[in-house]
Write a protein that holds these residues in place. Structure first.
Motif, PDB file in Angstrom:
ATOM      1  N   ASN A   1       3.980   7.482  12.652  1.00 43.03           N
ATOM      2  CA  ASN A   1       4.313   8.943  12.546  1.00 43.03           C
ATOM      3  C   ASN A   1       5.692   9.115  11.396  1.00 43.03           C
ATOM      4  OD1 ASN A   1       5.371  11.573  13.096  1.00 43.03           O
ATOM      5  ND2 ASN A   1       3.834  11.734  14.293  1.00 43.03           N
ATOM      6  N   VAL A   2       5.264   9.437  10.507  1.00 46.19           N
ATOM      7  CA  VAL A   2       6.150   9.687   9.395  1.00 46.19           C
ATOM      8  C   VAL A   2       7.002  10.830   9.544  1.00 46.19           C
ATOM      9  CG1 VAL A   2       4.837   8.495   7.516  1.00 46.19           C
ATOM     10  CG2 VAL A   2       4.607  11.043   7.656  1.00 46.19           C
ATOM     11  N   LYS A   3       6.748  11.638  10.291  1.00 48.43           N
ATOM     12  CA  LYS A   3       7.697  12.727  10.640  1.00 48.43           C
ATOM     13  C   LYS A   3       8.940  12.284  11.667  1.00 48.43           C
ATOM     14  CE  LYS A   3       7.665  17.550  12.620  1.00 48.43           C
ATOM     15  NZ  LYS A   3       6.901  18.612  13.068  1.00 48.43           N
ATOM     16  N   TYR A   4       8.321  11.631  12.845  1.00 55.52           N
ATOM     17  CA  TYR A   4       9.212  11.025  13.872  1.00 55.52           C
ATOM     18  C   TYR A   4       9.757   9.567  13.589  1.00 55.52           C
ATOM     19  CZ  TYR A   4       7.811  15.317  16.192  1.00 55.52           C
ATOM     20  OH  TYR A   4       7.572  16.544  16.201  1.00 55.52           O
ATOM     21  N   LYS A   5       9.095   9.057  12.611  1.00 53.79           N
ATOM     22  CA  LYS A   5       9.745   7.895  12.081  1.00 53.79           C
ATOM     23  C   LYS A   5       9.600   6.557  13.233  1.00 53.79           C
ATOM     24  CE  LYS A   5      12.908   9.951   8.987  1.00 53.79           C
ATOM     25  NZ  LYS A   5      14.090  10.109   8.688  1.00 53.79           N
TER      26      LYS A   5
ATOM     27  N   ARG B   1       0.975  -1.366  -0.061  1.00 51.08           N
ATOM     28  CA  ARG B   1       0.047   0.026   0.173  1.00 51.08           C
ATOM     29  C   ARG B   1       0.929   0.985  -0.040  1.00 51.08           C
ATOM     30  NH1 ARG B   1      -5.223  -1.044  -1.464  1.00 51.08           N
ATOM     31  NH2 ARG B   1      -6.049  -2.906  -0.512  1.00 51.08           N
ATOM     32  N   CYS B   2       0.333   2.271  -0.407  1.00 46.11           N
ATOM     33  CA  CYS B   2       1.127   3.560  -0.659  1.00 46.11           C
ATOM     34  C   CYS B   2       0.214   4.686  -0.343  1.00 46.11           C
ATOM     35  CB  CYS B   2       1.850   3.707  -1.759  1.00 46.11           C
ATOM     36  SG  CYS B   2       0.844   3.950  -3.292  1.00 46.11           S
ATOM     37  N   VAL B   3       0.822   5.877   0.259  1.00 46.22           N
ATOM     38  CA  VAL B   3      -0.104   7.101   0.746  1.00 46.22           C
ATOM     39  C   VAL B   3       1.011   8.303   0.331  1.00 46.22           C
ATOM     40  CG1 VAL B   3      -1.357   6.086   2.519  1.00 46.22           C
ATOM     41  CG2 VAL B   3       0.937   7.200   3.170  1.00 46.22           C
ATOM     42  N   ALA B   4       0.357   9.271   0.075  1.00 45.02           N
ATOM     43  CA  ALA B   4       1.056  10.625  -0.417  1.00 45.02           C
ATOM     44  C   ALA B   4       0.560  11.577   0.512  1.00 45.02           C
ATOM     45  CB  ALA B   4       0.893  11.003  -1.649  1.00 45.02           C
ATOM     46  N   ASP B   5       1.741  12.448   0.896  1.00 44.15           N
ATOM     47  CA  ASP B   5       1.469  13.843   1.229  1.00 44.15           C
ATOM     48  C   ASP B   5       1.986  14.928   0.385  1.00 44.15           C
ATOM     49  OD1 ASP B   5       4.222  13.936   1.770  1.00 44.15           O
ATOM     50  OD2 ASP B   5       4.121  13.717   3.931  1.00 44.15           O
ATOM     51  N   SER B   6       2.283  16.177   0.373  1.00 44.98           N
ATOM     52  CA  SER B   6       2.849  17.137  -0.448  1.00 44.98           C
ATOM     53  C   SER B   6       4.202  16.991  -0.868  1.00 44.98           C
ATOM     54  CB  SER B   6       2.539  18.613   0.069  1.00 44.98           C
ATOM     55  OG  SER B   6       3.088  18.606   1.226  1.00 44.98           O
ATOM     56  N   THR B   7       4.885  16.272   0.075  1.00 44.76           N
ATOM     57  CA  THR B   7       6.497  16.067  -0.181  1.00 44.76           C
ATOM     58  C   THR B   7       6.676  14.491  -0.643  1.00 44.76           C
ATOM     59  OG1 THR B   7       6.956  15.630   2.214  1.00 44.76           O
ATOM     60  CG2 THR B   7       6.830  17.889   1.423  1.00 44.76           C
ATOM     61  N   SER B   8       6.143  13.746  -0.193  1.00 48.48           N
ATOM     62  CA  SER B   8       6.632  12.258  -0.520  1.00 48.48           C
ATOM     63  C   SER B   8       5.448  11.255  -0.830  1.00 48.48           C
ATOM     64  CB  SER B   8       7.540  11.970   0.798  1.00 48.48           C
ATOM     65  OG  SER B   8       8.381  12.723   1.045  1.00 48.48           O
ATOM     66  N   LEU B   9       5.900  10.263  -1.374  1.00 51.21           N
ATOM     67  CA  LEU B   9       5.087   8.992  -1.409  1.00 51.21           C
ATOM     68  C   LEU B   9       5.516   7.909  -0.424  1.00 51.21           C
ATOM     69  CD1 LEU B   9       2.828   7.580  -3.224  1.00 51.21           C
ATOM     70  CD2 LEU B   9       4.912   6.254  -4.549  1.00 51.21           C
ATOM     71  N   TYR B  10       4.917   7.288   0.120  1.00 54.72           N
ATOM     72  CA  TYR B  10       5.179   6.195   1.340  1.00 54.72           C
ATOM     73  C   TYR B  10       4.640   4.934   1.083  1.00 54.72           C
ATOM     74  CZ  TYR B  10       6.390  10.448   4.220  1.00 54.72           C
ATOM     75  OH  TYR B  10       6.805  11.543   4.576  1.00 54.72           O
TER      76      TYR B  10
ATOM     77  N   THR C   1      12.736   3.083  10.848  1.00 57.73           N
ATOM     78  CA  THR C   1      11.656   3.348  11.847  1.00 57.73           C
ATOM     79  C   THR C   1      12.150   2.707  13.454  1.00 57.73           C
ATOM     80  OG1 THR C   1      10.420   1.667  11.262  1.00 57.73           O
ATOM     81  CG2 THR C   1      10.199   3.836  10.295  1.00 57.73           C
ATOM     82  N   GLN C   2      11.421   3.294  14.489  1.00 59.25           N
ATOM     83  CA  GLN C   2      11.503   2.755  15.724  1.00 59.25           C
ATOM     84  C   GLN C   2      10.169   2.234  15.932  1.00 59.25           C
ATOM     85  OE1 GLN C   2      12.839   6.261  17.962  1.00 59.25           O
ATOM     86  NE2 GLN C   2      14.911   5.327  17.951  1.00 59.25           N
ATOM     87  N   GLY C   3      10.021   1.379  17.030  1.00 57.86           N
ATOM     88  CA  GLY C   3       8.648   0.601  17.637  1.00 57.86           C
ATOM     89  C   GLY C   3       8.493  -0.563  16.516  1.00 57.86           C
ATOM     90  N   PHE C   4       7.312  -0.783  16.798  1.00 59.60           N
ATOM     91  CA  PHE C   4       6.817  -2.491  16.297  1.00 59.60           C
ATOM     92  C   PHE C   4       6.358  -2.323  14.973  1.00 59.60           C
ATOM     93  CE2 PHE C   4       4.377  -6.217  15.684  1.00 59.60           C
ATOM     94  CZ  PHE C   4       5.640  -7.095  16.067  1.00 59.60           C
ATOM     95  N   MET C   5       6.910  -2.362  13.714  1.00 62.35           N
ATOM     96  CA  MET C   5       6.449  -2.677  12.469  1.00 62.35           C
ATOM     97  C   MET C   5       5.483  -3.694  12.544  1.00 62.35           C
ATOM     98  SD  MET C   5       8.003  -2.279   8.935  1.00 62.35           S
ATOM     99  CE  MET C   5       9.034  -0.913   9.239  1.00 62.35           C
TER     100      MET C   5
END
Length: 379
Positions: free
Chosen positions: A125-129, A42-51, A83-87
């Motif tokens: 949280n894609v900002k703090y990863k 799956r993918c999502v997008a904001d104004s700067t990036s595709l995740y 990233t940190q935390g449990f994926m």
């Protein structure tokens, strides 16, 4: 031809463009990697990036991709995000939406498909990863994959999916404030519900949730009629759509992609039990008129993913491109679905002409005349 904003007409921009990561000075070889070919991601997008999250490819010793990638629009650069935390470990046919800076991932399956499915909501949280598990109350949906979901007014709605053996018509709602799940019981007779399905897509207009396509392992559902859940009446409705005046309705399909721009919904590719599709259609949610766009996917694909930016540019990644060879792709394409502003056109031209712009200090970029907003998109 230009519009009032000075941009070129959509007809001139309505073509797919193949993208590839452009290495930047100082990149390591690992930094120049791109996501391996995959499906079911799956993918999502904001104004700067595709995740891009998750996915599956049986050609690899470890066929599930427990990873999160980012494609940075301004630099054309892929990066695997540490990233940190449990994926999550359910990495195929999950559903994902972006809510602010939070990537919400629900459900999905591991291997064997259906034997290791999930029903938790994971948040990155894609900002703090950082990943976290959303602790919820109430009765959660079954462990499923291939479901679809949307966020409306702070509520997460989840519909359909499969356990691997049974296909569902269940509709659940999660209050993102109280974090309580509710299994919605629409005011319909049992024989007046949408068909059980998975790998469908959803759109909404604030009052209704629309179910587009999908199917089972044996069938794909048509698009001449679509089911809509009315939030105000708590009931399912069946809506007849209007065909293209020359070529009729889109072919039935499942495992397609779907994005929405205001009251217009776009579906692309998919599988109809006979061939892999490459067409691109638009449905107007006010008139329910289907229109076929002239653009065709360079690679017909299903089990791919797509996302649209706030400015109306759709990105499509990966998918199965050959049924007989079970071949997947890692290709990335983009296409404008809305007429971009003159700012967007100039911005694209600027970072194509000066690919090293992102390496300059923020103060120097300010002195060159870039706004703080553009610098944030660049960085």
């Amino acid at each position: 031809m230009t519009d009032a904003r000075g941009a070129r007409s959509l007809d001139q921009l309505n073509t797919f463009e193949r993208l590839s990561g452009r290495p930047q000075p100082g990149d390591t070889p690992a930094g120049r990697r791109t996501p391996p070919a995959r499906s079911g991601h799956r993918c999502v997008a904001d104004s700067t990036s595709l995740y891009v999250f998750g996915g599956y490819n049986p050609d690899y010793a470890d066929p599930l991709f427990r990873e999160l990638w980012r494609y940075h629009f301004a630099t054309g650069h892929w990066q695997q995000i540490q990233t940190q935390g449990f994926m999550p470990t359910e990495l195929a046919s999950m559903s994902a939406v972006l809510h602010g800076n939070n990537l919400l991932v629900f459900g999905g399956t591991g291997i064997p498909f259906g034997e290791n499915s999930g029903n938790d909501v994971h948040v990155c949280n894609v900002k703090y990863k950082r990943w976290s598990l959303l602790n919820c109350r109430g009765k959660k949906p079954n462990r499923i994959y291939g479901q679809a979901m949307v966020i409306i007014n702070g509520f997460l709605y989840v519909f359909g999916g499969t356990t691997g053996y049974v296909y569902s018509t269940d509709l659940h709602r999660l209050d993102l404030t109280s974090r309580e799940w509710i299994h919605l019981k629409p005011n319909n007779r049992p024989d007046d519900l949408p068909e059980e399905r998975y790998r469908h897509e959803m759109a909404h207009d604030g009052q209704r949730i629309y179910i587009l396509g999908g199917g089972t392992s044996l069938t794909s559902y048509p698009l001449d009629k679509i089911h809509a859940y009315n939030l105000e009446t708590n009931s399912w409705e069946e809506i007849a759509t209007k065909p293209h005046d020359k070529i009729g309705f889109p072919a039935p399909r499942r495992c397609h992609s779907c994005v929405q721009i205001r009251n217009e919904v776009f579906i692309c590719g998919g599988y109809n039990d006979e061939v892999i599709l490459a067409d691109l259609w638009k449905l107007n949610l006010h008139t329910f008129q289907w229109s076929r766009l002239p653009a065709v996917m360079p690679e017909p694909a299903y089990f791919h993913c797509a996302a649209v930016t706030p400015t109306g540019c759709m990105y499509i990644h990966g998918g199965v491109v050959n049924i007989h060879e079970n071949k997947r792709t890692g290709s990335l394409f983009k296409i404008w679905l809305a007429v971009p502003t003159l700012l967007e056109l100039c911005w694209e031209k600027l970072h194509r002409s000066f690919p090293h712009l992102a390496n300059l200090p923020a103060l120097q970029l300010l002195n060159l005349g870039l706004t703080q907003e553009l610098i944030e998109r660049l960085k």
